[in-house]
Motif scaffolding. Structure first.
Motif, PDB file in Angstrom:
ATOM      1  N   ASN A 299      10.125  14.714  10.822  1.00  0.00           N
ATOM      2  CA  ASN A 299      10.370  15.817   9.885  1.00  0.00           C
ATOM      3  C   ASN A 299      10.781  15.269   8.519  1.00  0.00           C
ATOM      4  O   ASN A 299      11.940  15.336   8.121  1.00  0.00           O
ATOM      5  CB  ASN A 299      11.452  16.735  10.455  1.00  0.00           C
ATOM      6  N   VAL A 300       9.803  14.705   7.822  1.00  0.00           N
ATOM      7  CA  VAL A 300      10.050  14.038   6.538  1.00  0.00           C
ATOM      8  C   VAL A 300       9.221  14.712   5.458  1.00  0.00           C
ATOM      9  O   VAL A 300       8.008  14.876   5.605  1.00  0.00           O
ATOM     10  CB  VAL A 300       9.682  12.541   6.623  1.00  0.00           C
ATOM     11  N   LYS A 301       9.867  15.101   4.371  1.00  0.00           N
ATOM     12  CA  LYS A 301       9.173  15.844   3.316  1.00  0.00           C
ATOM     13  C   LYS A 301       9.452  15.243   1.936  1.00  0.00           C
ATOM     14  O   LYS A 301      10.455  14.557   1.748  1.00  0.00           O
ATOM     15  CB  LYS A 301       9.595  17.310   3.349  1.00  0.00           C
ATOM     16  N   LEU A 302       8.582  15.532   1.005  1.00  0.00           N
ATOM     17  CA  LEU A 302       8.736  15.051  -0.373  1.00  0.00           C
ATOM     18  C   LEU A 302       9.220  16.180  -1.280  1.00  0.00           C
ATOM     19  O   LEU A 302       8.732  17.308  -1.188  1.00  0.00           O
ATOM     20  CB  LEU A 302       7.389  14.535  -0.899  1.00  0.00           C
ATOM     21  N   TYR A 303      10.186  15.856  -2.134  1.00  0.00           N
ATOM     22  CA  TYR A 303      10.534  16.744  -3.255  1.00  0.00           C
ATOM     23  C   TYR A 303       9.767  16.184  -4.449  1.00  0.00           C
ATOM     24  O   TYR A 303      10.204  15.232  -5.076  1.00  0.00           O
ATOM     25  CB  TYR A 303      12.048  16.720  -3.482  1.00  0.00           C
ATOM     26  N   PRO A 304       8.580  16.719  -4.747  1.00  0.00           N
ATOM     27  CA  PRO A 304       7.697  16.119  -5.746  1.00  0.00           C
ATOM     28  C   PRO A 304       8.329  15.974  -7.134  1.00  0.00           C
ATOM     29  O   PRO A 304       8.129  14.964  -7.816  1.00  0.00           O
ATOM     30  CB  PRO A 304       6.499  17.066  -5.782  1.00  0.00           C
ATOM     31  N   GLY A 305       9.078  16.988  -7.568  1.00  0.00           N
ATOM     32  CA  GLY A 305       9.669  16.926  -8.905  1.00  0.00           C
ATOM     33  C   GLY A 305      10.792  15.917  -9.019  1.00  0.00           C
ATOM     34  O   GLY A 305      11.004  15.317 -10.073  1.00  0.00           O
ATOM     35  N   SER A 306      11.553  15.772  -7.936  1.00  0.00           N
ATOM     36  CA  SER A 306      12.653  14.806  -7.853  1.00  0.00           C
ATOM     37  C   SER A 306      13.622  14.913  -9.033  1.00  0.00           C
ATOM     38  O   SER A 306      13.807  15.987  -9.597  1.00  0.00           O
ATOM     39  CB  SER A 306      12.086  13.396  -7.697  1.00  0.00           C
ATOM     40  N   PHE A 307      14.246  13.797  -9.397  1.00  0.00           N
ATOM     41  CA  PHE A 307      15.320  13.825 -10.395  1.00  0.00           C
ATOM     42  C   PHE A 307      14.834  14.352 -11.751  1.00  0.00           C
ATOM     43  O   PHE A 307      15.567  15.062 -12.454  1.00  0.00           O
ATOM     44  CB  PHE A 307      15.919  12.424 -10.550  1.00  0.00           C
ATOM     45  N   SER A 308      13.594  14.025 -12.130  1.00  0.00           N
ATOM     46  CA  SER A 308      13.089  14.473 -13.436  1.00  0.00           C
ATOM     47  C   SER A 308      12.946  15.994 -13.481  1.00  0.00           C
ATOM     48  O   SER A 308      13.093  16.605 -14.554  1.00  0.00           O
ATOM     49  CB  SER A 308      11.757  13.799 -13.763  1.00  0.00           C
ATOM     50  N   ASP A 309      12.659  16.606 -12.347  1.00  0.00           N
ATOM     51  CA  ASP A 309      12.618  18.066 -12.281  1.00  0.00           C
ATOM     52  C   ASP A 309      14.037  18.629 -12.270  1.00  0.00           C
ATOM     53  O   ASP A 309      14.352  19.582 -12.993  1.00  0.00           O
ATOM     54  CB  ASP A 309      11.869  18.501 -11.020  1.00  0.00           C
ATOM     55  N   TRP A 310      14.898  18.038 -11.465  1.00  0.00           N
ATOM     56  CA  TRP A 310      16.278  18.504 -11.338  1.00  0.00           C
ATOM     57  C   TRP A 310      16.984  18.595 -12.692  1.00  0.00           C
ATOM     58  O   TRP A 310      17.620  19.599 -13.004  1.00  0.00           O
ATOM     59  CB  TRP A 310      17.042  17.566 -10.403  1.00  0.00           C
ATOM     60  N   ILE A 311      16.833  17.569 -13.513  1.00  0.00           N
ATOM     61  CA  ILE A 311      17.551  17.546 -14.800  1.00  0.00           C
ATOM     62  C   ILE A 311      16.865  18.385 -15.873  1.00  0.00           C
ATOM     63  O   ILE A 311      17.411  18.550 -16.969  1.00  0.00           O
ATOM     64  CB  ILE A 311      17.761  16.104 -15.322  1.00  0.00           C
ATOM     65  N   SER A 312      15.683  18.930 -15.558  1.00  0.00           N
ATOM     66  CA  SER A 312      15.023  19.797 -16.538  1.00  0.00           C
ATOM     67  C   SER A 312      15.678  21.173 -16.593  1.00  0.00           C
ATOM     68  O   SER A 312      15.387  21.969 -17.480  1.00  0.00           O
ATOM     69  CB  SER A 312      13.529  19.929 -16.213  1.00  0.00           C
ATOM     70  N   TYR A 313      16.582  21.436 -15.644  1.00  0.00           N
ATOM     71  CA  TYR A 313      17.368  22.676 -15.647  1.00  0.00           C
ATOM     72  C   TYR A 313      18.776  22.329 -16.124  1.00  0.00           C
ATOM     73  O   TYR A 313      19.504  21.587 -15.466  1.00  0.00           O
ATOM     74  CB  TYR A 313      17.424  23.273 -14.233  1.00  0.00           C
ATOM     75  N   ASP A 314      19.154  22.867 -17.264  1.00  0.00           N
ATOM     76  CA  ASP A 314      20.438  22.512 -17.886  1.00  0.00           C
ATOM     77  C   ASP A 314      21.631  22.782 -16.983  1.00  0.00           C
ATOM     78  O   ASP A 314      22.648  22.079 -17.056  1.00  0.00           O
ATOM     79  CB  ASP A 314      20.622  23.280 -19.202  1.00  0.00           C
ATOM     80  N   GLU A 315      21.520  23.794 -16.131  1.00  0.00           N
ATOM     81  CA  GLU A 315      22.682  24.168 -15.301  1.00  0.00           C
ATOM     82  C   GLU A 315      22.885  23.233 -14.118  1.00  0.00           C
ATOM     83  O   GLU A 315      23.935  23.276 -13.473  1.00  0.00           O
ATOM     84  CB  GLU A 315      22.510  25.609 -14.791  1.00  0.00           C
ATOM     85  N   ASN A 316      21.923  22.370 -13.825  1.00  0.00           N
ATOM     86  CA  ASN A 316      22.041  21.498 -12.658  1.00  0.00           C
ATOM     87  C   ASN A 316      22.976  20.317 -12.926  1.00  0.00           C
ATOM     88  O   ASN A 316      22.786  19.566 -13.881  1.00  0.00           O
ATOM     89  CB  ASN A 316      20.672  20.989 -12.216  1.00  0.00           C
ATOM     90  N   ARG A 317      23.924  20.142 -12.064  1.00  0.00           N
ATOM     91  CA  ARG A 317      24.905  19.046 -12.175  1.00  0.00           C
ATOM     92  C   ARG A 317      24.294  17.750 -11.646  1.00  0.00           C
ATOM     93  O   ARG A 317      23.421  17.765 -10.778  1.00  0.00           O
ATOM     94  CB  ARG A 317      26.125  19.448 -11.338  1.00  0.00           C
ATOM     95  N   VAL A 318      24.711  16.622 -12.193  1.00  0.00           N
ATOM     96  CA  VAL A 318      24.344  15.319 -11.646  1.00  0.00           C
ATOM     97  C   VAL A 318      25.595  14.581 -11.211  1.00  0.00           C
ATOM     98  O   VAL A 318      26.687  14.830 -11.719  1.00  0.00           O
ATOM     99  CB  VAL A 318      23.530  14.462 -12.650  1.00  0.00           C
ATOM    100  N   GLU A 319      25.419  13.674 -10.254  1.00  0.00           N
ATOM    101  CA  GLU A 319      26.525  12.921  -9.691  1.00  0.00           C
ATOM    102  C   GLU A 319      26.317  11.435  -9.958  1.00  0.00           C
ATOM    103  O   GLU A 319      25.184  10.972 -10.098  1.00  0.00           O
ATOM    104  CB  GLU A 319      26.589  13.188  -8.175  1.00  0.00           C
ATOM    105  N   LYS A 320      27.424  10.692 -10.062  1.00  0.00           N
ATOM    106  CA  LYS A 320      27.313   9.255 -10.319  1.00  0.00           C
ATOM    107  C   LYS A 320      28.081   8.405  -9.326  1.00  0.00           C
ATOM    108  O   LYS A 320      28.209   7.198  -9.507  1.00  0.00           O
ATOM    109  CB  LYS A 320      27.774   8.936 -11.745  1.00  0.00           C
ATOM    110  N   LYS A 321      28.565   9.018  -8.260  1.00  0.00           N
ATOM    111  CA  LYS A 321      29.305   8.234  -7.265  1.00  0.00           C
ATOM    112  C   LYS A 321      28.458   8.080  -5.995  1.00  0.00           C
ATOM    113  O   LYS A 321      27.558   8.862  -5.731  1.00  0.00           O
ATOM    114  CB  LYS A 321      30.644   8.889  -6.935  1.00  0.00           C
ATOM    115  N   GLU A 322      28.793   7.076  -5.227  1.00  0.00           N
ATOM    116  CA  GLU A 322      28.115   6.831  -3.945  1.00  0.00           C
ATOM    117  C   GLU A 322      28.360   7.997  -2.992  1.00  0.00           C
ATOM    118  O   GLU A 322      29.470   8.527  -2.935  1.00  0.00           O
ATOM    119  CB  GLU A 322      28.663   5.542  -3.331  1.00  0.00           C
ATOM    120  N   GLU A 323      27.321   8.394  -2.272  1.00  0.00           N
ATOM    121  CA  GLU A 323      27.477   9.489  -1.307  1.00  0.00           C
ATOM    122  C   GLU A 323      26.890   9.089   0.042  1.00  0.00           C
ATOM    123  O   GLU A 323      26.045   8.235   0.131  1.00  0.00           O
ATOM    124  CB  GLU A 323      26.759  10.743  -1.828  1.00  0.00           C
TER     125      GLU A 323
END
Length: 278
Positions: free
Chosen positions: A254-278
């Motif tokens: 059960n493996v899927k691709l998020y085609p837009g990935s990080f470049s899509d995520w940050i194209s929405y101003d309201e989306n938060r980004v994280e910089k710590k290990e998870e």
């Protein structure tokens, strides 16, 4: 699932009428470099496809830097280079890289069955003393009928919903320093999608740059539950593809691709980004 073809095996099959070899060498920093390399020399009978022009769709405000290509357009391109649904396709880039994996995954997404990565890529071919050429082949056109595997992708809305409900595991396939936001050569924001776990795509290769065995890959991904849905991302849906292939080879279904990935995520101003290990 076998996804590799060795150099000697390809050499034996090169003149098979139902085989097409595709060169997808590319450089994200120099988009014309791959085609120039192809013109300078390539495997006999190999055709060239370009990451930006052929393996991706038109870039818009949202959707990421390498959105999936239009189904009809990509199907026509496959037909134009001699690929139909029964064709065996062997794909290579410079080494065991992310561009050949992207092409492999696209074929898989389009419902294809017979596609392989050339183990070692172009450089591996040369290292084994095999012949290269400058001759551009003339393809016999065929008709490709797509059978899209729609369940293989998740868009940004699906990612948000699944993460909020803890229904899936999200993987970020970029290098650790990009995941942690210490460097970012391509995008205006640095970091990763909150909740994503880092599995650098090159870690599916051994110290010599060759694909790890199924057992080695199973060990590499051992902290991931095979029963859970795994969504794989990266910067723009390219370097995620080696991880997807590796997960499938390790027995994850059960493996899927998020085609837009990080470049899509940050194209929405309201989306938060994280910089710590998870």
């Amino acid at each position: 699932m076998s996804y590799l073809m060795k150099v000697d095996e390809l050499e034996e099959k090169l003149h098979n009428e139902n085989l097409v070899v595709v060169d997808v060498r590319f450089d994200l920093q120099d988009p014309d470099a791959g085609r120039k390399l192809y013109i300078e020399s390539h495997l006999p009978n190999a055709v060239y496809l370009d990451l930006n022009k052929d393996l991706s769709g038109k870039v818009k405000k949202h959707g990421g830097n390498h959105p999936l290509p239009d189904v009809d357009i990509f199907s026509a391109k496959l037909g134009n280079i001699g690929i139909d649904n029964e064709t065996t396709v062997v794909i290579y880039d410079a080494e065991n890289g992310m561009f050949s994996a992207r092409m492999w995954w696209l074929l898989y997404y389009f419902g294809h069955e017979k596609m392989y990565l050339l183990e070692g890529g172009y450089n591996g071919w040369l290292e084994n003393g095999k012949e290269v050429t400058t001759t551009i082949p003339i393809s016999r056109k065929k008709n490709y009928i797509p059978k899209i595997r729609h369940n293989e992708v998740v868009d940004i809305h699906g990612v948000k919903e699944k993460l909020s409900k803890n229904e899936s595991v999200l993987i970020d396939s970029r290098a650790k320093e990009r995941y942690l936001g210490k460097v970012e050569p391509l995008y205006p924001k640095a970091g990763h999608i909150p909740g994503a776990k880092n599995y650098f795509w090159k870690d599916v290769l051994d110290e010599n740059g060759y694909w790890k065995t199924s057992k080695e890959l199973e060990k590499h991904f051992q902290l991931l539950n095979k029963e859970e849905e795994i969504i794989v991302s990266c910067g723009s849906g390219v370097s995620a593809c080696p991880n997807i292939i590796a997960l499938k080879q390790a027995g994850y279904k059960n493996v899927k691709l998020y085609p837009g990935s990080f470049s899509d995520w940050i194209s929405y101003d309201e989306n938060r980004v994280e910089k710590k290990e998870e």
